[in-house]
Design a protein around this motif. Structure first.
Motif, PDB file in Angstrom:
ATOM      1  N   TYR A 116       0.831  -1.208   0.000  1.00  0.00           N
ATOM      2  CA  TYR A 116       0.000   0.000   0.000  1.00  0.00           C
ATOM      3  C   TYR A 116       0.870   1.265   0.000  1.00  0.00           C
ATOM      4  O   TYR A 116       0.597   2.215  -0.743  1.00  0.00           O
ATOM      5  N   PHE A 117       1.953   1.245   0.797  1.00  0.00           N
ATOM      6  CA  PHE A 117       2.816   2.442   0.874  1.00  0.00           C
ATOM      7  C   PHE A 117       3.348   2.808  -0.515  1.00  0.00           C
ATOM      8  O   PHE A 117       3.419   3.986  -0.871  1.00  0.00           O
ATOM      9  N   SER A 118       3.663   1.772  -1.302  1.00  0.00           N
ATOM     10  CA  SER A 118       4.252   2.028  -2.624  1.00  0.00           C
ATOM     11  C   SER A 118       3.254   2.691  -3.579  1.00  0.00           C
ATOM     12  O   SER A 118       3.659   3.283  -4.573  1.00  0.00           O
ATOM     13  N   THR A 119       1.950   2.603  -3.270  1.00  0.00           N
ATOM     14  CA  THR A 119       0.941   3.226  -4.154  1.00  0.00           C
ATOM     15  C   THR A 119       0.681   4.690  -3.781  1.00  0.00           C
ATOM     16  O   THR A 119      -0.045   5.390  -4.482  1.00  0.00           O
ATOM     17  N   GLY A 152       4.739  12.680  -2.161  1.00  0.00           N
ATOM     18  CA  GLY A 152       4.673  13.668  -1.072  1.00  0.00           C
ATOM     19  C   GLY A 152       4.123  13.055   0.218  1.00  0.00           C
ATOM     20  O   GLY A 152       4.545  13.403   1.319  1.00  0.00           O
ATOM     21  N   SER A 153       3.178  12.124   0.076  1.00  0.00           N
ATOM     22  CA  SER A 153       2.633  11.453   1.268  1.00  0.00           C
ATOM     23  C   SER A 153       3.669  10.496   1.838  1.00  0.00           C
ATOM     24  O   SER A 153       3.736  10.283   3.060  1.00  0.00           O
ATOM     25  N   GLN A 154       4.476   9.913   0.956  1.00  0.00           N
ATOM     26  CA  GLN A 154       5.515   8.983   1.434  1.00  0.00           C
ATOM     27  C   GLN A 154       6.570   9.724   2.251  1.00  0.00           C
ATOM     28  O   GLN A 154       6.920   9.291   3.351  1.00  0.00           O
ATOM     29  N   ALA A 178       8.301  12.453   7.742  1.00  0.00           N
ATOM     30  CA  ALA A 178       8.420  13.756   8.413  1.00  0.00           C
ATOM     31  C   ALA A 178       7.535  13.877   9.653  1.00  0.00           C
ATOM     32  O   ALA A 178       7.896  14.538  10.617  1.00  0.00           O
ATOM     33  N   SER A 179       6.359  13.232   9.616  1.00  0.00           N
ATOM     34  CA  SER A 179       5.408  13.438  10.715  1.00  0.00           C
ATOM     35  C   SER A 179       5.627  12.442  11.835  1.00  0.00           C
ATOM     36  O   SER A 179       5.426  11.243  11.660  1.00  0.00           O
ATOM     37  N   HIS A 180       6.004  12.952  12.981  1.00  0.00           N
ATOM     38  CA  HIS A 180       6.063  12.096  14.172  1.00  0.00           C
ATOM     39  C   HIS A 180       4.673  12.211  14.785  1.00  0.00           C
ATOM     40  O   HIS A 180       4.459  12.953  15.738  1.00  0.00           O
ATOM     41  N   TRP A 193      10.143  17.609   6.693  1.00  0.00           N
ATOM     42  CA  TRP A 193       9.701  17.158   5.364  1.00  0.00           C
ATOM     43  C   TRP A 193      10.791  17.462   4.329  1.00  0.00           C
ATOM     44  O   TRP A 193      11.115  16.607   3.501  1.00  0.00           O
ATOM     45  N   ALA A 194      11.382  18.663   4.429  1.00  0.00           N
ATOM     46  CA  ALA A 194      12.463  19.035   3.504  1.00  0.00           C
ATOM     47  C   ALA A 194      13.640  18.067   3.660  1.00  0.00           C
ATOM     48  O   ALA A 194      14.246  17.643   2.672  1.00  0.00           O
ATOM     49  N   GLU A 195      13.926  17.689   4.905  1.00  0.00           N
ATOM     50  CA  GLU A 195      15.014  16.720   5.156  1.00  0.00           C
ATOM     51  C   GLU A 195      14.717  15.381   4.492  1.00  0.00           C
ATOM     52  O   GLU A 195      15.604  14.771   3.874  1.00  0.00           O
TER      53      GLU A 195
END
Ligand SMILES: Cc1cc2nc3c(=O)[nH]c(=O)nc-3n(C[C@H](O)[C@H](O)[C@H](O)COP(=O)(O)O)c2cc1C
Length: 217
Positions: free
Chosen positions: A125-128, A132-134, A139-141, A156-158
């Motif tokens: 699912y992650f691969s689909t 930007g969401s990946q 980025a989001s803890h 996110w930039a990192e």
């Protein structure tokens, strides 16, 4: 009052028709599929949005929307395993779900146990997901306190820089949960509060594996 005359008419039609035992499928997943398809075709906004409730170590329940990403013998959604819900569902693997299709005067409620989906299901699912969401998942803890938005944008930039030019791998802390129902209830609103409710309960003594009972509204 909804903004859609089409949905208003459909809701009135469903309320007039109600729900009868004879119309229900023996398998609640087939019944769910029928209602889910109906809501999708009726243009209900985000019919796959569902409210999932978990319970904290202190017994305090907590609810939030997630998106249903599939159903087979359970209801699957994806999230951050270290978020509040992630930690709660791992420590206390029981959940309730509510599909709030109130625009159709319908709801489906589920209670059951929770397990993580397999790593390969999460990878697939992650691969689909959009790129930007990946990187956003890195980025989001999720559920942590942050000082301001720049912290999130900086992370996110990192992540964008770290994975530049390569496929973004699934973060180890991100994946799916499957809620395996013990009960599934279908609720159809009717006039004068004489609503129709049918609850399926797992019951090994039944030929179908499910007992179906009408509940008082
Ligand atoms: C319509 C809608 C769909 C959402 N879908 C998801 C989802 O699939 N997975 C997820 O982790 N959060 C999703 N969210 C955000 C969650 O509601 C929640 O804010 C977040 O997961 C953090 O929850 P927690 O702190 O209780 O763990 C969604 C929010 C909305 C309004």
């Amino acid at each position: 009052m909804s903004a859609s005359p089409k949905l208003d008419a459909l809701r009135a039609e469903l309320q007039a028709k109600g729900l009868r035992r004879a119309e229900l499928h023996d398998d609640p997943f087939v019944q769910f599929d029928a209602w889910f398809q109906f809501a999708s075709e009726a243009d209900v906004h985000e019919p796959h949005a569902m409210v999932v409730s978990s319970v904290g170590a202190d017994g305090m329940p907590s609810s939030r929307h997630v998106l249903l990403k599939g159903f087979d013998h359970g209801f699957v959604f994806f999230t951050n395993y270290t978020s509040q819900k992630g930690r709660e569902l791992i420590d206390h693997p029981q959940a309730s779900i509510c599909f709030p299709w109130n625009i159709l005067s319908r709801q489906v409620r589920v209670v059951g146990t929770v397990e993580k989906v397999t790593e390969s299901e999460s990878d697939e699912y992650f691969s689909t997901r959009p790129r930007g969401s990946q990187t956003g998942a890195w980025a989001s803890h999720q559920s942590e306190v942050i000082a301001d938005r720049s912290v999130l944008e900086g992370r996110w930039a990192e992540a964008e820089e770290r994975f530049e030019g390569v496929d973004v791998p699934r973060p180890p802390h991100w994946g799916g949960f499957r809620v395996l129902p013990r009960e599934i209830e279908f609720w159809q609103g009717k006039p004068s509060r004489l609503h129709d409710r049918f609850r399926y309960t797992v019951d090994a003594s039944q030929p179908t594996g499910w007992r179906v009972e009408r509940l008082s509204p």
